[in-house]
Each structure stands twice: as structure tokens, then as C-alpha cells.
Design a protein around this motif. Structure first.
Motif, PDB file in Angstrom:
ATOM      1  N   LYS A 143       0.829  -1.207   0.000  1.00  9.94           N
ATOM      2  CA  LYS A 143       0.000   0.000   0.000  1.00  9.94           C
ATOM      3  C   LYS A 143       0.865   1.260   0.000  1.00  9.94           C
ATOM      4  CE  LYS A 143      -4.044  -1.860  -0.322  1.00  9.94           C
ATOM      5  NZ  LYS A 143      -4.862  -1.689  -1.545  1.00  9.94           N
ATOM      6  N   GLY A 144       2.022   1.204   0.648  1.00  8.64           N
ATOM      7  CA  GLY A 144       2.963   2.306   0.521  1.00  8.64           C
ATOM      8  C   GLY A 144       3.411   2.471  -0.917  1.00  8.64           C
ATOM      9  N   GLY A 145       3.597   1.342  -1.607  1.00  9.44           N
ATOM     10  CA  GLY A 145       3.960   1.384  -3.018  1.00  9.44           C
ATOM     11  C   GLY A 145       2.862   1.967  -3.887  1.00  9.44           C
ATOM     12  N   VAL A 146       1.618   1.638  -3.579  1.00  3.96           N
ATOM     13  CA  VAL A 146       0.489   2.183  -4.354  1.00  3.96           C
ATOM     14  C   VAL A 146       0.418   3.695  -4.200  1.00  3.96           C
ATOM     15  CG1 VAL A 146      -2.041   2.284  -4.476  1.00  3.96           C
ATOM     16  CG2 VAL A 146      -0.886   0.064  -4.341  1.00  3.96           C
ATOM     17  N   VAL A 147       0.591   4.187  -2.969  1.00  8.08           N
ATOM     18  CA  VAL A 147       0.545   5.635  -2.739  1.00  8.08           C
ATOM     19  C   VAL A 147       1.687   6.330  -3.472  1.00  8.08           C
ATOM     20  CG1 VAL A 147       0.774   7.435  -0.974  1.00  8.08           C
ATOM     21  CG2 VAL A 147      -0.698   5.450  -0.556  1.00  8.08           C
ATOM     22  N   ALA A 148       2.887   5.740  -3.425  1.00  8.08           N
ATOM     23  CA  ALA A 148       4.028   6.322  -4.130  1.00  8.08           C
ATOM     24  C   ALA A 148       3.836   6.265  -5.640  1.00  8.08           C
ATOM     25  CB  ALA A 148       5.313   5.605  -3.724  1.00  8.08           C
ATOM     26  N   MET A 149       3.315   5.139  -6.138  1.00  6.20           N
ATOM     27  CA  MET A 149       3.055   5.003  -7.570  1.00  6.20           C
ATOM     28  C   MET A 149       2.065   6.061  -8.041  1.00  6.20           C
ATOM     29  SD  MET A 149       1.331   1.863  -9.775  1.00  6.20           S
ATOM     30  CE  MET A 149       2.036   0.599  -8.735  1.00  6.20           C
ATOM     31  N   THR A 150       1.076   6.350  -7.201  1.00  8.06           N
ATOM     32  CA  THR A 150       0.066   7.352  -7.562  1.00  8.06           C
ATOM     33  C   THR A 150       0.702   8.711  -7.801  1.00  8.06           C
ATOM     34  OG1 THR A 150      -1.601   6.164  -6.257  1.00  8.06           O
ATOM     35  CG2 THR A 150      -2.062   8.467  -6.810  1.00  8.06           C
ATOM     36  N   ARG A 151       1.644   9.088  -6.952  1.00  5.21           N
ATOM     37  CA  ARG A 151       2.328  10.377  -7.140  1.00  5.21           C
ATOM     38  C   ARG A 151       3.070  10.418  -8.472  1.00  5.21           C
ATOM     39  NH1 ARG A 151       3.425   9.793  -1.442  1.00  5.21           N
ATOM     40  NH2 ARG A 151       5.475   8.897  -1.891  1.00  5.21           N
ATOM     41  N   GLN A 152       3.730   9.315  -8.824  1.00  3.55           N
ATOM     42  CA  GLN A 152       4.460   9.282 -10.086  1.00  3.55           C
ATOM     43  C   GLN A 152       3.512   9.287 -11.282  1.00  3.55           C
ATOM     44  OE1 GLN A 152       7.541   9.792 -10.644  1.00  3.55           O
ATOM     45  NE2 GLN A 152       7.506   9.406 -12.859  1.00  3.55           N
ATOM     46  N   LEU A 153       2.384   8.589 -11.151  1.00  2.13           N
ATOM     47  CA  LEU A 153       1.391   8.620 -12.229  1.00  2.13           C
ATOM     48  C   LEU A 153       0.874  10.032 -12.440  1.00  2.13           C
ATOM     49  CD1 LEU A 153      -0.659   5.396 -11.389  1.00  2.13           C
ATOM     50  CD2 LEU A 153       0.963   5.691 -13.271  1.00  2.13           C
ATOM     51  N   ALA A 154       0.711  10.771 -11.342  1.00  3.08           N
ATOM     52  CA  ALA A 154       0.276  12.163 -11.458  1.00  3.08           C
ATOM     53  C   ALA A 154       1.306  12.983 -12.225  1.00  3.08           C
ATOM     54  CB  ALA A 154       0.039  12.757 -10.075  1.00  3.08           C
ATOM     55  N   ALA A 155       2.585  12.748 -11.938  1.00  2.00           N
ATOM     56  CA  ALA A 155       3.653  13.492 -12.611  1.00  2.00           C
ATOM     57  C   ALA A 155       3.694  13.160 -14.100  1.00  2.00           C
ATOM     58  CB  ALA A 155       4.996  13.180 -11.954  1.00  2.00           C
ATOM     59  N   GLU A 156       3.569  11.878 -14.421  1.00  2.00           N
ATOM     60  CA  GLU A 156       3.635  11.469 -15.822  1.00  2.00           C
ATOM     61  C   GLU A 156       2.356  11.800 -16.576  1.00  2.00           C
ATOM     62  OE1 GLU A 156       5.060   7.519 -16.564  1.00  2.00           O
ATOM     63  OE2 GLU A 156       6.515   7.592 -14.911  1.00  2.00           O
ATOM     64  N   GLY A 157       1.240  11.821 -15.874  1.00  2.00           N
ATOM     65  CA  GLY A 157      -0.040  12.042 -16.540  1.00  2.00           C
ATOM     66  C   GLY A 157      -0.389  13.493 -16.777  1.00  2.00           C
ATOM     67  N   ALA A 158       0.280  14.408 -16.053  1.00  2.00           N
ATOM     68  CA  ALA A 158      -0.109  15.816 -16.115  1.00  2.00           C
ATOM     69  C   ALA A 158      -0.075  16.375 -17.531  1.00  2.00           C
ATOM     70  CB  ALA A 158       0.787  16.642 -15.196  1.00  2.00           C
ATOM     71  N   LYS A 159       0.951  16.026 -18.285  1.00  2.00           N
ATOM     72  CA  LYS A 159       1.071  16.576 -19.652  1.00  2.00           C
ATOM     73  C   LYS A 159      -0.012  16.065 -20.583  1.00  2.00           C
ATOM     74  CE  LYS A 159       4.627  13.147 -20.962  1.00  2.00           C
ATOM     75  NZ  LYS A 159       4.771  12.553 -19.619  1.00  2.00           N
ATOM     76  N   ARG A 160      -0.664  14.976 -20.191  1.00  2.00           N
ATOM     77  CA  ARG A 160      -1.759  14.427 -20.996  1.00  2.00           C
ATOM     78  C   ARG A 160      -3.129  14.754 -20.412  1.00  2.00           C
ATOM     79  NH1 ARG A 160      -1.535   8.421 -21.621  1.00  2.00           N
ATOM     80  NH2 ARG A 160      -3.510   8.943 -22.619  1.00  2.00           N
ATOM     81  N   GLY A 161      -3.138  15.524 -19.336  1.00  4.24           N
ATOM     82  CA  GLY A 161      -4.407  15.876 -18.704  1.00  4.24           C
ATOM     83  C   GLY A 161      -4.994  14.764 -17.865  1.00  4.24           C
ATOM     84  N   ILE A 162      -4.162  13.814 -17.429  1.00  2.00           N
ATOM     85  CA  ILE A 162      -4.621  12.708 -16.585  1.00  2.00           C
ATOM     86  C   ILE A 162      -4.276  13.006 -15.133  1.00  2.00           C
ATOM     87  CG2 ILE A 162      -4.369  10.254 -16.041  1.00  2.00           C
ATOM     88  CD1 ILE A 162      -3.601   9.797 -18.983  1.00  2.00           C
ATOM     89  N   ARG A 163      -5.259  12.933 -14.256  1.00  3.35           N
ATOM     90  CA  ARG A 163      -5.034  13.078 -12.830  1.00  3.35           C
ATOM     91  C   ARG A 163      -4.889  11.697 -12.184  1.00  3.35           C
ATOM     92  NH1 ARG A 163      -8.883  14.723  -9.779  1.00  3.35           N
ATOM     93  NH2 ARG A 163     -10.668  14.523 -11.181  1.00  3.35           N
ATOM     94  N   ALA A 164      -4.128  11.627 -11.104  1.00  4.59           N
ATOM     95  CA  ALA A 164      -3.993  10.388 -10.340  1.00  4.59           C
ATOM     96  C   ALA A 164      -4.078  10.714  -8.864  1.00  4.59           C
ATOM     97  CB  ALA A 164      -2.678   9.693 -10.655  1.00  4.59           C
ATOM     98  N   VAL A 165      -4.949  10.028  -8.160  1.00  5.23           N
ATOM     99  CA  VAL A 165      -5.141  10.240  -6.723  1.00  5.23           C
ATOM    100  C   VAL A 165      -5.338   8.889  -6.047  1.00  5.23           C
ATOM    101  CG1 VAL A 165      -6.083  12.578  -6.842  1.00  5.23           C
ATOM    102  CG2 VAL A 165      -7.610  10.634  -7.140  1.00  5.23           C
TER     103      VAL A 165
ATOM    104  N   ILE B  31      -7.018  18.609  -8.354  1.00  2.43           N
ATOM    105  CA  ILE B  31      -6.442  17.687  -7.374  1.00  2.43           C
ATOM    106  C   ILE B  31      -5.753  16.540  -8.091  1.00  2.43           C
ATOM    107  CG2 ILE B  31      -6.948  16.089  -5.490  1.00  2.43           C
ATOM    108  CD1 ILE B  31      -9.362  17.813  -4.801  1.00  2.43           C
ATOM    109  N   THR B  32      -4.472  16.379  -7.859  1.00  2.00           N
ATOM    110  CA  THR B  32      -3.732  15.246  -8.411  1.00  2.00           C
ATOM    111  C   THR B  32      -2.494  14.984  -7.558  1.00  2.00           C
ATOM    112  OG1 THR B  32      -2.895  14.248 -10.464  1.00  2.00           O
ATOM    113  CG2 THR B  32      -2.250  16.535 -10.018  1.00  2.00           C
ATOM    114  N   GLY B  33      -2.070  13.726  -7.517  1.00  2.00           N
ATOM    115  CA  GLY B  33      -0.862  13.353  -6.803  1.00  2.00           C
ATOM    116  C   GLY B  33      -1.015  13.231  -5.298  1.00  2.00           C
ATOM    117  N   SER B  34      -2.231  13.364  -4.787  1.00  2.00           N
ATOM    118  CA  SER B  34      -2.454  13.358  -3.342  1.00  2.00           C
ATOM    119  C   SER B  34      -3.079  12.041  -2.879  1.00  2.00           C
ATOM    120  CB  SER B  34      -3.377  14.514  -2.930  1.00  2.00           C
ATOM    121  OG  SER B  34      -2.789  15.761  -3.211  1.00  2.00           O
ATOM    122  N   ASP B  35      -2.836  11.720  -1.609  1.00  2.00           N
ATOM    123  CA  ASP B  35      -3.485  10.587  -0.961  1.00  2.00           C
ATOM    124  C   ASP B  35      -4.435  11.113   0.098  1.00  2.00           C
ATOM    125  OD1 ASP B  35      -3.646   7.635  -0.370  1.00  2.00           O
ATOM    126  OD2 ASP B  35      -2.970   8.338   1.590  1.00  2.00           O
TER     127      ASP B  35
END
Length: 251
Positions: free
Chosen positions: A160-182, A237-241
Motif C-alpha cells: 500500500k505504501g507502493g500504491v501511494v508512491a506510484m500514484t504520485r508518479q502517475l500524477a507526474a507522468e499524466g499531467a502533460k496528458r491531462g490525466i489526474r492520479a489520486v 487535485i492530483t498526486g495526493s493521498d
């Protein structure tokens, strides 16, 4: 009230308590919900329950998202039917618990496969199909933020720590495509799958220990937040838990 009218929403684990509640609430908000579950009978039971309310749940059960072939097929089936993905809700998970000295290698691999791998697989295969303005919503846990002396959670905390960390990275990678990750990190939630714990008065008291609001969580507590985060009202809102634990982590 958040609206998800005509959004294509994929939800894993729709045969479980939170998954069913999510399918119901998203469908009530006008979303087109495509689900799956490892156990086909549980998914079909949710299909029937929703149909009785005049709501539709698409998809089929017996999808093992810890298997990349199954995960890719689930995504492909949704794309074949609906053409895009607006929201991917990685809700399903399964873990084994035990103190480190008793925890087997198989227990470790079972938990990482069913709590971390399947989030990666589903997201990887969905990523090219997520529309501009789309959302990846991951299920974390308070186990990502604290350990416990009551129950051995070494693998569960790690995944679950990995899922939360992965979410932050998905937010970083998704921002340029307009994808949010939370992500959402619940405390203990009452569902059919956790009913045995709640039925034991001693265990229930342990679960309530430190919960400021002095009650156990309900599936609706988690899903109400999920509906908001998936909607356009949460577009900044993106990249937050987000922790949903009745104040447990505050103590």
C-alpha cells in the motif's frame, strides 16, 4: 453534487463491498460502469443487485488482474465496447497477514501480486486509452502511513505504501496528458469480507482503539470521496493521498 454523466468508469473488485458500492454510486451519477472481479459469481450478484435498482453494471467476473494477460484483456474488452476510459478505479486487492518471523515467501508474493502488481498492470494497459481529463483512482490504506503491533502487516504496509508512491508518479507522468492520479487510504471498513472481524467483540474493540469518531468505517465513507475525486469538481487535485480513517492517524 458531483456529476459523472456518460463517463466510462472501470472499477475492479465489483463483487466486494466497496466495489459494489462504487459501482452503484457511480452508476447513479450517470456513469457507464465496467467492472470485474476475481470471483465471477460475486460480480454477477452485483450485476443483479444493480439491475433491481434500474442500474447497469457491465463486464464479467473471473478476471485475475494479478495476471498481466487477464488485465490487458479486461482493458481491451472495455475499449472494444466503449472506445475510451475516463476513470480507472483500481479498487480490488487481497493480502495475507502475519508477523515477519511467521510470514512465508509465498505470503509475500501473494500480497505483492494482488495489491501492487495488479494496480500496475491495469494502469499500464489502460494508460493509452485514458481520455484527456481522465482519472486514475487507486486504493491505498492507512497501512501505507503507520505500522501496528496488533496484526502483522509487513507485506500489506509495503504494497500500500507502493500504491501511494506510484500514484504520485502517475500524477507526474499524466499531467502533460491531462490525466489526474489520486489515491484513497481507508482505515478499517466494514464490508461482507470483514464481517468476521466485526463479529468478534474483542477484535472490534481493538479496531476502534484510537478512532476519534468512535465508529468503524462504511463502504459509503470511501465511495463518497471516490465519486468526488473522479468528478470534474476535483479537477485541480492530483498526486495526493486522502485518508478516510475516522481520525485514527491523528492520534
Amino acid at each position: 453534487m458531483p456529476s459523472l454523466q456518460d463517463k466510462i468508469v472501470l472499477i475492479s473488485g465489483t463483487g466486494g463491498g466497496i466495489g459494489y458500492e462504487a459501482a452503484r454510486r457511480f452508476a447513479e451519477q450517470g456513469a457507464i460502469v465496467f467492472g470485474c472481479d476475481l470471483i465471477a459469481e460475486n460480480h454477477q450478484a452485483s450485476v443483479k443487485r444493480l439491475a433491481a435498482k434500474g442500474l447497469t453494471l457491465y463486464g464479467s467476473g473471473e478476471v485475475d488482474l494479478g495476471n498481466p494477460v487477464h488485465a490487458e484483456q479486461w482493458i481491451n474488452d472495455a475499449i472494444k465496447q466503449f472506445g475510451r476510459i475516463d476513470v480507472l478505479f483500481n479498487n480490488a486487492s487481497a493480502a495475507r497477514f502475519g508477523n515477519l518471523e511467521d510470514f512465508s515467501v509465498d505470503d509475500w508474493y501473494y500480497t505483492t501480486r494482488n495489491e501492487l502488481d495488479q494496480v500496475f498492470f491495469s494502469t499500464k494497459f489502460a494508460w493509452p486509452h485514458i481520455a484527456d481529463g481522465g482519472v486514475v483512482l487507486n486504493m491505498g490504506s492507512t497501512a501505507a502511513w503507520r505500522g501496528t503491533t496488533a496484526t502483522g502487516k509487513v507485506a500489506h504496509c509495503a504494497t500500500k505504501g507502493g500504491v501511494v508512491a506510484m500514484t504520485r508518479q502517475l500524477a507526474a507522468e499524466g499531467a502533460k496528458r491531462g490525466i489526474r492520479a489520486v489515491s484513497i487510504s481507508p482505515g478499517f471498513i466494514q464490508t461482507p469480507g470483514t464481517a468476521a472481524f466485526v463479529a468478534n467483540p474483542e477484535v472490534k474493540q481493538q479496531l476502534l482503539s484510537g478512532v476519534l469518531l468512535n465508529r468503524l468505517g462504511e463502504a459509503s465513507d470511501v465511495v463518497s470521496l471516490a465519486v468526488y475525486l473522479a468528478s470534474d469538481q476535483a479537477s485541480f487535485i492530483t498526486g495526493s493521498d486522502f485518508v478516510v480513517d475516522g481520525g485514527m492517524l491523528a492520534t
